[in-house]
Motif scaffolding. Structure first.
Motif, PDB file in Angstrom:
ATOM      1  N   SER A 215       4.361 -10.143  -2.439  1.00 42.07           N
ATOM      2  CA  SER A 215       5.865 -10.807  -2.470  1.00 42.07           C
ATOM      3  C   SER A 215       6.570 -10.405  -1.188  1.00 42.07           C
ATOM      4  N   VAL A 216       5.733 -10.457  -0.181  1.00 36.53           N
ATOM      5  CA  VAL A 216       6.393 -10.303   1.265  1.00 36.53           C
ATOM      6  C   VAL A 216       6.966 -11.696   1.470  1.00 36.53           C
ATOM      7  N   LYS A 217       8.358 -11.731   1.871  1.00 32.33           N
ATOM      8  CA  LYS A 217       9.279 -13.037   2.233  1.00 32.33           C
ATOM      9  C   LYS A 217       9.578 -12.808   3.457  1.00 32.33           C
ATOM     10  N   ALA A 218      10.190 -14.098   3.914  1.00 31.01           N
ATOM     11  CA  ALA A 218      10.974 -13.798   5.271  1.00 31.01           C
ATOM     12  C   ALA A 218      12.414 -12.934   5.183  1.00 31.01           C
ATOM     13  N   THR A 219      12.737 -12.887   3.934  1.00 31.85           N
ATOM     14  CA  THR A 219      13.981 -11.988   3.827  1.00 31.85           C
ATOM     15  C   THR A 219      13.753 -10.469   3.581  1.00 31.85           C
ATOM     16  N   SER A 239       3.306 -17.700   2.854  1.00 33.01           N
ATOM     17  CA  SER A 239       2.651 -18.018   4.156  1.00 33.01           C
ATOM     18  C   SER A 239       2.306 -19.280   3.992  1.00 33.01           C
ATOM     19  N   LEU A 240       2.782 -20.277   3.195  1.00 35.64           N
ATOM     20  CA  LEU A 240       2.252 -21.541   2.994  1.00 35.64           C
ATOM     21  C   LEU A 240       3.560 -22.290   3.411  1.00 35.64           C
ATOM     22  N   ILE A 241       4.844 -21.613   3.810  1.00 34.96           N
ATOM     23  CA  ILE A 241       5.916 -22.417   4.364  1.00 34.96           C
ATOM     24  C   ILE A 241       6.033 -21.770   5.768  1.00 34.96           C
ATOM     25  N   ALA A 242       5.649 -22.783   6.608  1.00 35.21           N
ATOM     26  CA  ALA A 242       5.727 -22.482   8.075  1.00 35.21           C
ATOM     27  C   ALA A 242       6.729 -21.668   8.647  1.00 35.21           C
ATOM     28  N   ALA A 243       8.033 -22.202   8.252  1.00 34.10           N
ATOM     29  CA  ALA A 243       9.055 -21.524   8.942  1.00 34.10           C
ATOM     30  C   ALA A 243       9.352 -20.050   8.401  1.00 34.10           C
ATOM     31  N   ASP A 244       8.864 -19.747   7.019  1.00 33.84           N
ATOM     32  CA  ASP A 244       9.051 -18.471   6.480  1.00 33.84           C
ATOM     33  C   ASP A 244       7.850 -17.654   7.094  1.00 33.84           C
ATOM     34  N   PHE A 245       6.845 -18.067   7.396  1.00 32.54           N
ATOM     35  CA  PHE A 245       5.750 -17.127   7.910  1.00 32.54           C
ATOM     36  C   PHE A 245       5.892 -16.874   9.262  1.00 32.54           C
ATOM     37  N   VAL A 246       6.627 -17.910   9.999  1.00 31.14           N
ATOM     38  CA  VAL A 246       6.939 -17.738  11.414  1.00 31.14           C
ATOM     39  C   VAL A 246       7.856 -16.370  11.486  1.00 31.14           C
ATOM     40  N   THR A 247       8.970 -16.501  10.581  1.00 33.73           N
ATOM     41  CA  THR A 247       9.907 -15.321  10.462  1.00 33.73           C
ATOM     42  C   THR A 247       9.188 -13.903  10.288  1.00 33.73           C
ATOM     43  N   ILE A 248       8.134 -14.207   9.277  1.00 32.48           N
ATOM     44  CA  ILE A 248       7.400 -12.756   8.760  1.00 32.48           C
ATOM     45  C   ILE A 248       6.512 -12.380  10.085  1.00 32.48           C
ATOM     46  N   ILE A 249       5.930 -13.163  10.753  1.00 26.43           N
ATOM     47  CA  ILE A 249       5.294 -12.858  12.097  1.00 26.43           C
ATOM     48  C   ILE A 249       6.154 -12.108  12.998  1.00 26.43           C
TER      49      ILE A 249
END
Ligand code: PGA
Length: 253
Positions: A215-219, A239-249
């Motif tokens: 449950s790692v999330k952008a937030t 990781s299936l949601i581009a904007a979220d995974f970009v924030t995570i990266i």
């Protein structure tokens, strides 16, 4: 500095069009990657070649298979060998995810074999470990994870384990929206490093990238990745949601 890694685990999701669209969106985004801040995309088998082709030219983005077989080649219908993966340019393999352990009966001993065949073929394993809820409730998670490490990794030489990638994923946090607290993640990941240091020495232990998953999330990525022994994450749903995974990266420390 040891590598900080944002790894995506797409699991059994997406059509090829969706996979390409997601990859295109990631490539179009401003990513803060370099030699020590890398991205690994855990892609379903049928899409490995095309996503690998799509990311070509991006030095710090890699594609990973989500599994491989223990044997070199032969009459094993439906399985995929590391030689096959290597022959199409794949460099990483996620091994021992709790879903594989649970639904496909993967054992620590079998994972030791998979790790060996990966290393023989110069593929980099991302070794997953982590405890189920009842173990956490009994407060015996350290012993449980230590056994996973001993039985799957401790036959490796110093050279083989140097720079290794481990993903600690508490099963109760996977896909549940219930993330381990920063303190819980730090505590057990420091313990994992300590167990490795006791066997291989401090210098080796300091080279190991230990990712957190569940449950790692952008937030919450920035806080979790900010812990001293958390070297990035293995990310499913987000990781299936581009904007979220970009924030995570871009939350890697
Ligand atoms: P999640 O999955 O991020 O959806 O919890 C993580 C994983 O299973 O690797």
């Amino acid at each position: 500095m040891r590598k900080q890694i944002a790894a995506a685990n797409w699991k059994m999701n997406l059509t090829i069009d969706q996979a390409k669209e997601l990859t295109a969106a990631l490539l179009a985004a401003p990513l803060t990657t370099d030699e020590t801040h890398q991205v690994v995309l855990g892609v379903p088998f049928p899409y490995l070649m095309s996503i690998h082709e799509q990311i070509k030219g991006n030095e710090n983005i890699f594609v990973a298979a989500q599994n491989c077989y223990t044997k070199k080649a032969g009459a094993y219908t439906g399985e995929t060998s590391v030689e096959m993966l290597k022959s199409i340019g794949i460099q990483y393999v996620i091994l021992g995810h709790s879903e594989r352990r649970e639904y496909f009966n993967e054992t620590n001993a079998m994972l030791a074999e998979k790790i060996n065949i990966c290393l023989e073929n110069e593929l980099v394993p991302i070794f997953c470990c982590g405890e189920p809820l009842e173990i956490r409730e009994a407060a015996t998670q350290n012993e449980y994870v230590e056994k996973q490490l001993i039985e799957s990794l401790f036959h490796l030489t110093v050279d083989q384990i140097t720079g290794f990638i481990i993903a600690y994923e508490p099963i109760w946090a996977i896909g549940t929206g219930k993330t381990a607290s920063n303190e819980q993640a730090q505590e057990i990941q420091a313990y994992i490093r300590q167990v490795i240091a006791a066997k291989y020495g401090n210098t080796v232990a300091e080279t190991i990238s230990i990712l957190y998953g569940g449950s790692v999330k952008a937030t919450n990525a920035k806080d979790i990745f900010g812990q001293p022994d958390v070297d990035g994450g293995l990310v499913g749903g987000a990781s299936l949601i581009a904007a979220d995974f970009v924030t995570i990266i871009n939350s890697l420390k």
